[in-house]
Design a protein around this motif. Structure first.
Motif, PDB file in Angstrom:
ATOM      1  N   LEU A 143       0.822  -1.211   0.000  1.00 30.52           N
ATOM      2  CA  LEU A 143       0.000   0.000   0.000  1.00 30.52           C
ATOM      3  C   LEU A 143       0.856   1.262   0.000  1.00 30.52           C
ATOM      4  CD1 LEU A 143      -2.857  -1.022   2.424  1.00 30.52           C
ATOM      5  CD2 LEU A 143      -3.172  -0.090   0.130  1.00 30.52           C
ATOM      6  N   THR A 144       2.071   1.160   0.507  1.00 30.43           N
ATOM      7  CA  THR A 144       2.957   2.327   0.584  1.00 30.43           C
ATOM      8  C   THR A 144       3.863   2.470  -0.627  1.00 30.43           C
ATOM      9  OG1 THR A 144       4.575   1.019   1.810  1.00 30.43           O
ATOM     10  CG2 THR A 144       2.994   2.319   3.107  1.00 30.43           C
ATOM     11  N   SER A 145       3.759   1.557  -1.596  1.00 23.13           N
ATOM     12  CA  SER A 145       4.623   1.596  -2.779  1.00 23.13           C
ATOM     13  C   SER A 145       3.862   1.101  -4.001  1.00 23.13           C
ATOM     14  CB  SER A 145       5.869   0.734  -2.518  1.00 23.13           C
ATOM     15  OG  SER A 145       6.748   0.807  -3.607  1.00 23.13           O
ATOM     16  N   LEU A 146       2.888   1.871  -4.414  1.00 20.19           N
ATOM     17  CA  LEU A 146       2.048   1.499  -5.555  1.00 20.19           C
ATOM     18  C   LEU A 146       2.768   1.798  -6.858  1.00 20.19           C
ATOM     19  CD1 LEU A 146      -1.317   3.025  -4.298  1.00 20.19           C
ATOM     20  CD2 LEU A 146      -0.612   0.617  -4.194  1.00 20.19           C
ATOM     21  N   PRO A 147       2.441   1.064  -7.928  1.00 16.30           N
ATOM     22  CA  PRO A 147       3.012   1.392  -9.234  1.00 16.30           C
ATOM     23  C   PRO A 147       2.641   2.818  -9.646  1.00 16.30           C
ATOM     24  CG  PRO A 147       1.786  -0.680  -9.325  1.00 16.30           C
ATOM     25  CD  PRO A 147       1.517  -0.061  -7.995  1.00 16.30           C
ATOM     26  N   GLU A 148       3.473   3.440 -10.457  1.00 15.99           N
ATOM     27  CA  GLU A 148       3.212   4.813 -10.927  1.00 15.99           C
ATOM     28  C   GLU A 148       1.905   4.909 -11.706  1.00 15.99           C
ATOM     29  OE1 GLU A 148       4.884   7.742 -10.437  1.00 15.99           O
ATOM     30  OE2 GLU A 148       5.982   6.589  -8.934  1.00 15.99           O
ATOM     31  N   ASN A 149       1.565   3.861 -12.437  1.00 16.40           N
ATOM     32  CA  ASN A 149       0.427   3.926 -13.352  1.00 16.40           C
ATOM     33  C   ASN A 149      -0.870   3.357 -12.761  1.00 16.40           C
ATOM     34  OD1 ASN A 149       1.712   1.396 -13.510  1.00 16.40           O
ATOM     35  ND2 ASN A 149       0.888   1.007 -15.548  1.00 16.40           N
ATOM     36  N   VAL A 150      -1.136   3.668 -11.487  1.00 19.90           N
ATOM     37  CA  VAL A 150      -2.450   3.382 -10.912  1.00 19.90           C
ATOM     38  C   VAL A 150      -3.390   4.477 -11.408  1.00 19.90           C
ATOM     39  CG1 VAL A 150      -3.783   3.243  -8.769  1.00 19.90           C
ATOM     40  CG2 VAL A 150      -1.498   2.221  -8.888  1.00 19.90           C
ATOM     41  N   ILE A 151      -4.576   4.107 -11.813  1.00 22.85           N
ATOM     42  CA  ILE A 151      -5.563   5.087 -12.275  1.00 22.85           C
ATOM     43  C   ILE A 151      -5.703   6.171 -11.204  1.00 22.85           C
ATOM     44  CG2 ILE A 151      -7.996   5.430 -12.884  1.00 22.85           C
ATOM     45  CD1 ILE A 151      -7.968   2.524 -13.969  1.00 22.85           C
ATOM     46  N   PRO A 152      -5.641   7.457 -11.569  1.00 21.32           N
ATOM     47  CA  PRO A 152      -5.578   8.534 -10.567  1.00 21.32           C
ATOM     48  C   PRO A 152      -6.678   8.531  -9.503  1.00 21.32           C
ATOM     49  CG  PRO A 152      -4.977   9.402 -12.701  1.00 21.32           C
ATOM     50  CD  PRO A 152      -5.451   7.979 -12.932  1.00 21.32           C
ATOM     51  N   TYR A 153      -7.925   8.309  -9.861  1.00 15.61           N
ATOM     52  CA  TYR A 153      -8.969   8.335  -8.828  1.00 15.61           C
ATOM     53  C   TYR A 153      -8.855   7.124  -7.901  1.00 15.61           C
ATOM     54  CZ  TYR A 153     -12.132   4.884 -10.951  1.00 15.61           C
ATOM     55  OH  TYR A 153     -12.698   3.738 -11.433  1.00 15.61           O
ATOM     56  N   VAL A 154      -8.361   5.998  -8.410  1.00 21.98           N
ATOM     57  CA  VAL A 154      -8.149   4.821  -7.568  1.00 21.98           C
ATOM     58  C   VAL A 154      -7.001   5.092  -6.599  1.00 21.98           C
ATOM     59  CG1 VAL A 154      -7.512   2.372  -7.549  1.00 21.98           C
ATOM     60  CG2 VAL A 154      -9.125   3.231  -9.276  1.00 21.98           C
ATOM     61  N   ARG A 155      -5.933   5.718  -7.088  1.00 23.08           N
ATOM     62  CA  ARG A 155      -4.813   6.097  -6.221  1.00 23.08           C
ATOM     63  C   ARG A 155      -5.316   7.018  -5.103  1.00 23.08           C
ATOM     64  NH1 ARG A 155       0.568   6.076  -6.369  1.00 23.08           N
ATOM     65  NH2 ARG A 155       0.637   5.400  -8.539  1.00 23.08           N
ATOM     66  N   GLN A 156      -6.153   7.997  -5.453  1.00 21.50           N
ATOM     67  CA  GLN A 156      -6.684   8.916  -4.442  1.00 21.50           C
ATOM     68  C   GLN A 156      -7.534   8.168  -3.428  1.00 21.50           C
ATOM     69  OE1 GLN A 156      -6.005  12.276  -4.032  1.00 21.50           O
ATOM     70  NE2 GLN A 156      -7.056  11.933  -2.082  1.00 21.50           N
ATOM     71  N   ALA A 157      -8.360   7.242  -3.900  1.00 31.00           N
ATOM     72  CA  ALA A 157      -9.203   6.460  -2.990  1.00 31.00           C
ATOM     73  C   ALA A 157      -8.345   5.609  -2.053  1.00 31.00           C
ATOM     74  CB  ALA A 157     -10.163   5.585  -3.785  1.00 31.00           C
ATOM     75  N   LEU A 158      -7.247   5.063  -2.551  1.00 29.19           N
ATOM     76  CA  LEU A 158      -6.341   4.287  -1.701  1.00 29.19           C
ATOM     77  C   LEU A 158      -5.658   5.178  -0.661  1.00 29.19           C
ATOM     78  CD1 LEU A 158      -4.878   1.874  -4.370  1.00 29.19           C
ATOM     79  CD2 LEU A 158      -6.165   1.201  -2.318  1.00 29.19           C
ATOM     80  N   GLU A 159      -5.276   6.378  -1.066  1.00 27.72           N
ATOM     81  CA  GLU A 159      -4.698   7.329  -0.108  1.00 27.72           C
ATOM     82  C   GLU A 159      -5.732   7.698   0.958  1.00 27.72           C
ATOM     83  OE1 GLU A 159      -3.052  10.612  -2.319  1.00 27.72           O
ATOM     84  OE2 GLU A 159      -1.661   9.294  -3.396  1.00 27.72           O
ATOM     85  N   ASN A 160      -6.973   7.900   0.540  1.00 26.26           N
ATOM     86  CA  ASN A 160      -8.042   8.192   1.493  1.00 26.26           C
ATOM     87  C   ASN A 160      -8.215   7.036   2.473  1.00 26.26           C
ATOM     88  OD1 ASN A 160      -8.515  10.612   0.191  1.00 26.26           O
ATOM     89  ND2 ASN A 160     -10.306   9.879  -0.925  1.00 26.26           N
ATOM     90  N   TYR A 161      -8.193   5.817   1.968  1.00 29.19           N
ATOM     91  CA  TYR A 161      -8.335   4.622   2.805  1.00 29.19           C
ATOM     92  C   TYR A 161      -7.232   4.572   3.857  1.00 29.19           C
ATOM     93  CZ  TYR A 161      -8.006  -0.381   3.925  1.00 29.19           C
ATOM     94  OH  TYR A 161      -7.915  -1.598   4.566  1.00 29.19           O
ATOM     95  N   ARG A 162      -6.011   4.799   3.438  1.00 29.34           N
ATOM     96  CA  ARG A 162      -4.879   4.773   4.370  1.00 29.34           C
ATOM     97  C   ARG A 162      -4.991   5.880   5.423  1.00 29.34           C
ATOM     98  NH1 ARG A 162       0.234   5.501   1.952  1.00 29.34           N
ATOM     99  NH2 ARG A 162       1.056   4.812   3.936  1.00 29.34           N
ATOM    100  N   ALA A 163      -5.574   7.014   5.034  1.00 31.44           N
ATOM    101  CA  ALA A 163      -5.700   8.152   5.954  1.00 31.44           C
ATOM    102  C   ALA A 163      -6.992   8.113   6.773  1.00 31.44           C
ATOM    103  CB  ALA A 163      -5.636   9.462   5.162  1.00 31.44           C
ATOM    104  N   GLY A 164      -7.871   7.156   6.483  1.00 33.97           N
ATOM    105  CA  GLY A 164      -9.131   7.069   7.211  1.00 33.97           C
ATOM    106  C   GLY A 164     -10.182   8.064   6.765  1.00 33.97           C
ATOM    107  N   ARG A 165     -10.017   8.644   5.549  1.00 29.13           N
ATOM    108  CA  ARG A 165     -11.034   9.561   5.005  1.00 29.13           C
ATOM    109  C   ARG A 165     -12.069   8.739   4.248  1.00 29.13           C
ATOM    110  NH1 ARG A 165      -6.348  12.590   3.884  1.00 29.13           N
ATOM    111  NH2 ARG A 165      -6.251  11.670   1.809  1.00 29.13           N
ATOM    112  N   TRP A 166     -13.334   8.908   4.614  1.00 32.58           N
ATOM    113  CA  TRP A 166     -14.373   8.079   4.003  1.00 32.58           C
ATOM    114  C   TRP A 166     -15.061   8.734   2.810  1.00 32.58           C
ATOM    115  CZ3 TRP A 166     -19.412   9.591   3.572  1.00 32.58           C
ATOM    116  CH2 TRP A 166     -19.789  10.679   4.334  1.00 32.58           C
ATOM    117  N   PHE A 167     -14.884  10.049   2.610  1.00 35.21           N
ATOM    118  CA  PHE A 167     -15.545  10.711   1.491  1.00 35.21           C
ATOM    119  C   PHE A 167     -14.573  11.659   0.785  1.00 35.21           C
ATOM    120  CE2 PHE A 167     -17.632  14.309  -0.500  1.00 35.21           C
ATOM    121  CZ  PHE A 167     -18.492  13.641  -1.363  1.00 35.21           C
TER     122      PHE A 167
END
Length: 144
Positions: free
Chosen positions: A115-139
């Protein structure tokens, strides 16, 4: 003055998590974000509850069975790209079955990534959702 209500496509995305790693798939031959990484995902069918849609997609795409009790909604995103969408992000750490790419005509790789070392070419909104998940942001909103 009349009010026009919008109808939005609704999608589900699965964060399948194991030992601080997430299962990613590389899109292939779909016409959308081919060559980039995403997660198991799909759209709700009519009359389908969010968790049931995710259970169906997990089986269709990766050959695994997840019970509703093992799925947790961890995020919602109001997203704008070519159209406007609502995305639900669900996480699971327990499932049954052996992971297998059931859609090789749409996906050419299933692989675990930290989770802390994702490939560069993750779809941008999916990358943002994963960052939100790690930070505990639900929306979040994306693309506005």
């Amino acid at each position: 003055m009349s009010t026009v209500h919008t109808t939005l496509p609704v999608a589900v995305h699965l964060f399948l998590v194991q030992e601080q790693s997430i299962l990613l798939l590389r899109r292939y031959n779909t016409g959308y974000e081919d060559g980039n990484y995403s997660v198991i995902a799909g759209h709700l069918d009519g009359g389908e509850e969010v968790k049931q849609a995710m259970i169906r997609e997990a089986y269709e795409e990766a050959n695994i069975e997840i019970s509703p009790a093992n799925l947790q909604v961890v995020g919602i995103m109001h997203r704008r790209a070519e159209d406007e969408r609502i995305d639900f992000f669900l996480a699971a750490q327990r499932w049954r079955g052996e992971l297998r790419n059931n859609e090789p005509h749409k996906c050419d790789e299933l692989a675990w990534y930290p989770l802390t070392s994702l490939p560069e070419n993750v779809i941008p909104y999916v990358r943002q959702a994963l960052e939100n998940y790690r930070a505990g942001r639900w929306f979040d909103s994306f693309g506005w």
